[in-house]
Design an enzyme around this catalytic site. Structure first.
Site, mmCIF file in Angstrom:
data_model
loop_
_atom_site.group_PDB
_atom_site.id
_atom_site.type_symbol
_atom_site.label_atom_id
_atom_site.label_comp_id
_atom_site.label_asym_id
_atom_site.label_seq_id
_atom_site.Cartn_x
_atom_site.Cartn_y
_atom_site.Cartn_z
ATOM 1 N N VAL A 20 -44.959 -65.444 -39.675
ATOM 2 C CA VAL A 20 -44.358 -66.426 -38.775
ATOM 3 C C VAL A 20 -42.997 -66.818 -39.330
ATOM 4 O O VAL A 20 -42.878 -67.141 -40.513
ATOM 5 C CB VAL A 20 -45.248 -67.693 -38.665
ATOM 6 C CG1 VAL A 20 -44.592 -68.736 -37.786
ATOM 7 C CG2 VAL A 20 -46.616 -67.336 -38.157
ATOM 8 N N CYS A 21 -41.980 -66.754 -38.476
ATOM 9 C CA CYS A 21 -40.665 -67.272 -38.826
ATOM 10 C C CYS A 21 -40.243 -68.224 -37.706
ATOM 11 O O CYS A 21 -41.083 -68.648 -36.920
ATOM 12 C CB CYS A 21 -39.663 -66.138 -39.046
ATOM 13 S SG CYS A 21 -39.320 -65.144 -37.591
ATOM 14 N N THR A 22 -39.002 -68.540 -37.604
ATOM 15 C CA THR A 22 -38.560 -69.497 -36.594
ATOM 16 C C THR A 22 -38.625 -68.912 -35.188
ATOM 17 O O THR A 22 -39.154 -69.529 -34.270
ATOM 18 C CB THR A 22 -37.127 -69.986 -36.902
ATOM 19 O OG1 THR A 22 -37.109 -70.506 -38.235
ATOM 20 C CG2 THR A 22 -36.698 -71.065 -35.936
ATOM 21 N N GLY B 190 -39.269 -65.223 -34.635
ATOM 22 C CA GLY B 190 -39.971 -63.939 -34.575
ATOM 23 C C GLY B 190 -39.104 -62.755 -34.929
ATOM 24 O O GLY B 190 -39.591 -61.636 -35.057
ATOM 25 N N MET C 287 -42.408 -69.818 -34.581
ATOM 26 C CA MET C 287 -42.924 -71.187 -34.451
ATOM 27 C C MET C 287 -42.521 -71.805 -33.118
ATOM 28 O O MET C 287 -43.218 -72.668 -32.599
ATOM 29 C CB MET C 287 -42.423 -72.072 -35.598
ATOM 30 C CG MET C 287 -43.250 -71.977 -36.863
ATOM 31 S SD MET C 287 -44.993 -72.374 -36.645
ATOM 32 C CE MET C 287 -44.963 -74.142 -36.432
#
Length: 143
Positions: A100-102, A104, A129
Protein backbone atom coordinates in the site's frame (compact mmCIF):
# COMPACT_ATOMS: atom_id res chain seq x y z
CA UNK A 1 -13.44 -1.65 -46.53
CA UNK A 2 -12.52 0.58 -49.45
CA UNK A 3 -13.05 3.62 -47.22
CA UNK A 4 -10.49 2.31 -44.70
CA UNK A 5 -7.92 1.73 -47.40
CA UNK A 6 -8.54 5.21 -48.81
CA UNK A 7 -8.26 6.74 -45.31
CA UNK A 8 -4.94 4.94 -44.65
CA UNK A 9 -3.64 6.08 -48.05
CA UNK A 10 -4.63 9.68 -47.42
CA UNK A 11 -3.56 9.85 -43.74
CA UNK A 12 -0.57 7.53 -43.13
CA UNK A 13 0.71 9.31 -40.01
CA UNK A 14 -2.70 9.35 -38.34
CA UNK A 15 -3.17 5.69 -39.26
CA UNK A 16 0.19 4.76 -37.71
CA UNK A 17 -0.76 6.68 -34.56
CA UNK A 18 -4.00 4.66 -34.28
CA UNK A 19 -2.14 1.37 -34.80
CA UNK A 20 0.41 2.35 -32.12
CA UNK A 21 -2.35 3.32 -29.70
CA UNK A 22 -4.18 0.02 -30.21
CA UNK A 23 -0.91 -1.90 -29.77
CA UNK A 24 -0.22 -0.09 -26.48
CA UNK A 25 -3.69 -0.82 -25.15
CA UNK A 26 -3.58 -4.48 -26.13
CA UNK A 27 -0.01 -4.82 -24.79
CA UNK A 28 -1.00 -3.26 -21.47
CA UNK A 29 -3.95 -5.60 -21.17
CA UNK A 30 -1.80 -8.67 -21.84
CA UNK A 31 0.85 -7.46 -19.40
CA UNK A 32 -1.71 -7.01 -16.62
CA UNK A 33 -3.30 -10.42 -17.27
CA UNK A 34 -0.03 -12.36 -17.25
CA UNK A 35 1.90 -10.36 -14.63
CA UNK A 36 2.96 -12.02 -11.40
CA UNK A 37 1.87 -8.86 -9.57
CA UNK A 38 -1.88 -8.35 -9.28
CA UNK A 39 -3.71 -5.10 -8.63
CA UNK A 40 -6.53 -5.57 -6.12
CA UNK A 41 -9.31 -3.35 -4.81
CA UNK A 42 -10.08 -2.69 -1.12
CA UNK A 43 -12.70 -5.46 -0.95
CA UNK A 44 -10.25 -8.04 -2.33
CA UNK A 45 -7.67 -6.82 0.19
CA UNK A 46 -10.01 -7.53 3.11
CA UNK A 47 -10.71 -11.01 1.71
CA UNK A 48 -6.97 -11.73 1.46
CA UNK A 49 -6.46 -10.63 5.06
CA UNK A 50 -9.42 -12.59 6.43
CA UNK A 51 -9.20 -15.78 4.37
CA UNK A 52 -5.50 -16.16 3.57
CA UNK A 53 -3.83 -14.34 6.46
CA UNK A 54 -2.49 -11.66 4.11
CA UNK A 55 0.00 -9.11 5.37
CA UNK A 56 -0.48 -5.44 4.54
CA UNK A 57 2.80 -3.58 4.07
CA UNK A 58 2.54 0.21 4.01
CA UNK A 59 5.42 1.86 2.14
CA UNK A 60 4.45 5.48 2.78
CA UNK A 61 6.52 7.87 4.89
CA UNK A 62 6.45 7.29 8.66
CA UNK A 63 4.41 10.46 9.27
CA UNK A 64 1.70 9.40 6.78
CA UNK A 65 1.71 5.89 8.26
CA UNK A 66 1.15 7.28 11.78
CA UNK A 67 -1.63 9.61 10.57
CA UNK A 68 -3.74 6.75 9.22
CA UNK A 69 -3.16 3.18 8.10
CA UNK A 70 -4.99 -0.06 7.52
CA UNK A 71 -5.34 -1.97 10.80
CA UNK A 72 -2.57 -4.52 11.24
CA UNK A 73 -0.37 -2.99 8.53
CA UNK A 74 3.40 -3.22 8.91
CA UNK A 75 5.51 -0.24 7.94
CA UNK A 76 8.40 -0.51 5.48
CA UNK A 77 10.18 2.78 4.97
CA UNK A 78 10.23 4.07 1.40
CA UNK A 79 14.03 4.20 1.51
CA UNK A 80 14.33 0.51 2.43
CA UNK A 81 11.68 -0.41 -0.13
CA UNK A 82 13.49 1.41 -2.95
CA UNK A 83 16.77 -0.28 -1.96
CA UNK A 84 15.01 -3.69 -2.01
CA UNK A 85 15.81 -4.20 1.69
CA UNK A 86 13.03 -6.59 2.67
CA UNK A 87 14.85 -8.25 5.58
CA UNK A 88 12.08 -7.29 8.04
CA UNK A 89 9.60 -9.27 5.94
CA UNK A 90 11.66 -12.45 5.36
CA UNK A 91 9.46 -14.47 7.74
CA UNK A 92 6.43 -13.67 5.57
CA UNK A 93 7.74 -14.78 2.16
CA UNK A 94 5.06 -17.45 1.75
CA UNK A 95 2.14 -15.24 2.88
CA UNK A 96 0.16 -13.02 0.54
CA UNK A 97 1.70 -9.55 0.81
CA UNK A 98 -0.34 -6.50 -0.12
CA UNK A 99 1.65 -3.33 -0.74
CA UNK A 100 0.00 0.00 0.00
CA UNK A 101 1.27 3.45 -0.92
CA UNK A 102 -0.52 6.76 -1.34
CA UNK A 103 -1.89 6.26 -4.86
CA UNK A 104 -0.83 2.75 -5.90
CA UNK A 105 1.86 3.91 -8.32
CA UNK A 106 4.98 3.55 -6.15
CA UNK A 107 3.92 0.16 -4.87
CA UNK A 108 3.95 -1.41 -8.34
CA UNK A 109 7.72 -1.04 -8.77
CA UNK A 110 8.38 -2.25 -5.23
CA UNK A 111 6.10 -5.26 -5.83
CA UNK A 112 8.18 -6.30 -8.82
CA UNK A 113 11.36 -6.09 -6.72
CA UNK A 114 9.72 -8.17 -3.96
CA UNK A 115 8.66 -10.83 -6.43
CA UNK A 116 12.22 -11.01 -7.77
CA UNK A 117 13.45 -11.31 -4.16
CA UNK A 118 11.44 -14.52 -3.74
CA UNK A 119 8.14 -13.36 -2.26
CA UNK A 120 5.52 -15.76 -3.59
CA UNK A 121 2.29 -13.73 -3.62
CA UNK A 122 2.62 -9.98 -3.98
CA UNK A 123 -0.37 -7.72 -4.56
CA UNK A 124 -0.78 -3.95 -4.91
CA UNK A 125 -3.77 -2.03 -3.59
CA UNK A 126 -5.01 -0.25 -6.69
CA UNK A 127 -5.47 3.41 -5.86
CA UNK A 128 -3.49 3.06 -2.62
CA UNK A 129 -4.72 4.55 0.65
CA UNK A 130 -6.85 6.97 -1.35
CA UNK A 131 -8.94 4.04 -2.62
CA UNK A 132 -9.15 2.57 0.89
CA UNK A 133 -10.38 5.85 2.36
CA UNK A 134 -12.74 6.49 -0.58
CA UNK A 135 -14.37 3.15 0.17
CA UNK A 136 -14.99 4.46 3.75
CA UNK A 137 -13.03 1.59 5.27
CA UNK A 138 -11.53 1.99 8.75
CA UNK A 139 -8.03 3.21 9.51
CA UNK A 140 -6.01 3.32 12.70
CA UNK A 141 -3.62 6.02 13.84
CA UNK A 142 -0.61 6.32 16.13
CA UNK A 143 2.44 4.15 16.33
Amino acid sequence: MDQYIEFVGNHPILSLAWVALVALIVGGWFKSKFSAIRQINPQQLTLLINREDGLVVDIRAQKEFNNGRIAGAEHLSPEKAKQSDFSSLEKSKSKPIILVCTTGMTASGIATAMHKAGFESVYVLSGGMGAWQSASLPTTTGR
